[in-house]
Write a protein that holds these residues in place. Structure first.
Motif, PDB file in Angstrom:
ATOM      1  N   VAL A  65      28.479  47.364  38.927  1.00 33.89           N
ATOM      2  CA  VAL A  65      28.037  46.925  37.601  1.00 33.89           C
ATOM      3  C   VAL A  65      29.089  46.016  36.976  1.00 33.89           C
ATOM      4  N   GLY A  66      30.356  46.377  37.125  1.00 31.57           N
ATOM      5  CA  GLY A  66      31.429  45.529  36.607  1.00 31.57           C
ATOM      6  C   GLY A  66      31.423  44.159  37.247  1.00 31.57           C
ATOM      7  N   GLU A  67      31.229  44.116  38.564  1.00 28.66           N
ATOM      8  CA  GLU A  67      31.136  42.835  39.275  1.00 28.66           C
ATOM      9  C   GLU A  67      29.935  42.036  38.787  1.00 28.66           C
ATOM     10  N   ALA A  68      28.827  42.724  38.563  1.00 27.96           N
ATOM     11  CA  ALA A  68      27.623  42.045  38.084  1.00 27.96           C
ATOM     12  C   ALA A  68      27.849  41.448  36.703  1.00 27.96           C
ATOM     13  N   ALA A  69      28.517  42.183  35.826  1.00 30.96           N
ATOM     14  CA  ALA A  69      28.791  41.672  34.480  1.00 30.96           C
ATOM     15  C   ALA A  69      29.671  40.433  34.562  1.00 30.96           C
ATOM     16  N   GLY A  70      30.658  40.464  35.425  1.00 31.53           N
ATOM     17  CA  GLY A  70      31.513  39.286  35.613  1.00 31.53           C
ATOM     18  C   GLY A  70      30.723  38.100  36.129  1.00 31.53           C
ATOM     19  N   ASN A  85      35.657  45.111  30.412  1.00 30.04           N
ATOM     20  CA  ASN A  85      36.189  46.383  30.888  1.00 30.04           C
ATOM     21  C   ASN A  85      35.094  47.433  30.822  1.00 30.04           C
ATOM     22  N   LEU A  86      35.330  48.510  31.534  1.00 33.77           N
ATOM     23  CA  LEU A  86      34.313  49.548  31.643  1.00 33.77           C
ATOM     24  C   LEU A  86      34.996  50.891  31.843  1.00 33.77           C
ATOM     25  N   SER A  87      34.569  51.872  31.098  1.00 40.32           N
ATOM     26  CA  SER A  87      35.082  53.236  31.272  1.00 40.32           C
ATOM     27  C   SER A  87      33.891  54.191  31.259  1.00 40.32           C
ATOM     28  N   VAL A  88      34.125  55.394  31.699  1.00 38.82           N
ATOM     29  CA  VAL A  88      33.075  56.412  31.693  1.00 38.82           C
ATOM     30  C   VAL A  88      32.586  56.644  30.260  1.00 38.82           C
ATOM     31  N   ALA A 121      33.079  42.715  24.848  1.00 35.98           N
ATOM     32  CA  ALA A 121      34.057  41.654  25.133  1.00 35.98           C
ATOM     33  C   ALA A 121      33.853  40.437  24.241  1.00 35.98           C
ATOM     34  N   GLY A 122      32.783  40.453  23.452  1.00 39.56           N
ATOM     35  CA  GLY A 122      32.521  39.328  22.559  1.00 39.56           C
ATOM     36  C   GLY A 122      32.137  38.064  23.304  1.00 39.56           C
TER      37      GLY A 122
END
Length: 126
Positions: A65-70, A85-88, A121-122
């Motif tokens: 998901v983080g890779e997809a957001a990037g 960034n991403l946290s639980v 992240a704005g």
């Protein structure tokens, strides 16, 4: 992010999706369209502290998901005020309203998490 990196991110998400759907039979269902549901992710969030397999599946899924957001930010030529960034805790908060209803088994989790990451992240399209 290059097109190759974006394709790799999508492939990674597909692999993580397969892992999530191969969870034990007691796992929450995917959506009727085969997407990772809010119910599945919430279940993994709940099980991860005590279940090694759930923790590994959740880690793989959230990495994708983080890779997809990037990839979304890069391909959309977005500029962001802060880094993604991403946290639980972020994931739990992003899914909390969707998880409250009966539709949690039919609501895809990934778009909600990606949207939350971009918002926090704005990110704005250039």
């Amino acid at each position: 992010m290059s097109r190759c990196q974006a394709k790799l991110a999508i492939a990674f998400i597909a692999a993580a999706s397969a892992v999530v759907t191969m969870s034990p039979s007691s796992a929450a269902p995917s959506t009727s369209r085969g997407l990772i549901s809010v119910a599945q992710v919430v279940q993994m969030l709940e099980q991860a502290p005590t279940d090694r397999t759930a923790r590994q599946v959740l880690t793989a899924y959230l990495a994708g998901v983080g890779e997809a957001a990037g990839a979304v930010a890069s391909m959309g030529r977005a500029t962001c005020r802060t880094s993604l960034n991403l946290s639980v805790a972020d994931v739990g908060q992003a899914l909390s309203s969707a998880a409250a209803g009966q539709a949690a088994a039919e609501t895809p989790a990934t778009p909600l998490i990606v949207r939350d990451m971009l918002d926090r992240a704005g990110c704005k399209r250039s």
